[in-house]
Design a protein around this motif. Structure first.
Motif, PDB file in Angstrom:
ATOM      1  N   ILE A  70       0.870  -1.179   0.000  1.00 40.42           N
ATOM      2  CA  ILE A  70       0.000   0.000   0.000  1.00 40.42           C
ATOM      3  C   ILE A  70       0.910   1.232   0.000  1.00 40.42           C
TER       4      ILE A  70
ATOM      5  N   ASP B  78      -5.648   1.925  10.268  1.00 38.37           N
ATOM      6  CA  ASP B  78      -4.535   1.177   9.688  1.00 38.37           C
ATOM      7  C   ASP B  78      -4.960  -0.257   9.371  1.00 38.37           C
TER       8      ASP B  78
ATOM      9  N   LYS C 139      -7.016  -0.577   6.245  1.00 35.98           N
ATOM     10  CA  LYS C 139      -6.246  -0.464   5.003  1.00 35.98           C
ATOM     11  C   LYS C 139      -5.707  -1.825   4.561  1.00 35.98           C
TER      12      LYS C 139
END
Length: 134
Positions: free
Chosen positions: A45, A77, A80
């Motif tokens: 990412i 987080d 994600k």
């Protein structure tokens, strides 16, 4: 142990489970994750750590774990990472691990949310910073 494939996918990161950043983790090999183990998140990412160390593993049920990583500090987080995988160096795993249990990303297609279809994954190449998808 197969030295041609130095990395092994051991876990799939699933839904974030709490505000402290603990994503639920599934896959039969997730039980191999242990405190202090370095993992690499794939696909990577942008503007997010590509690797981290496992800080805690809690078994919730068979093949389901709550795993905390040093660099995943909150629910945002963890969210994600939903749908991503954890790679671990084979050298960090037990010698007796059978290759047939491995989930190999080679042969899958890489699709980016913005750029679209990138193409098939041909190999995972060793790199000092992190593994590279070829």
């Amino acid at each position: 142990m197969d030295t041609t494939k130095p990395w092994l996918v051991v876990a799939e990161l699933m839904k974030a489970k709490n505000n402290e950043g603990g994503p639920a983790v599934g896959r039969a090999l997730a039980a191999l994750l242990e405190e202090g183990m370095e993992v690499v998140f794939v696909p990577p990412i942008l503007r997010f750590p590509r690797s981290s160390c496992v800080s805690e593993v809690i078994e919730q049920s068979p093949d389901r774990y709550l795993v905390y990583f040093d660099d995943v500090t909150d629910r945002n987080d963890a969210e994600k990472l939903e749908g991503h995988y954890c790679l671990v160096k084979r050298s960090a795993l037990p010698e007796s691990l059978e290759d047939e249990t491995a989930f190999d990303v080679v042969g899958y297609r890489l699709v980016d949310e913005t750029a679209g279809d990138i193409g098939p994954i041909k190999a995972i190449e060793e790199n000092p910073a992190h593994p590279l998808l070829v």
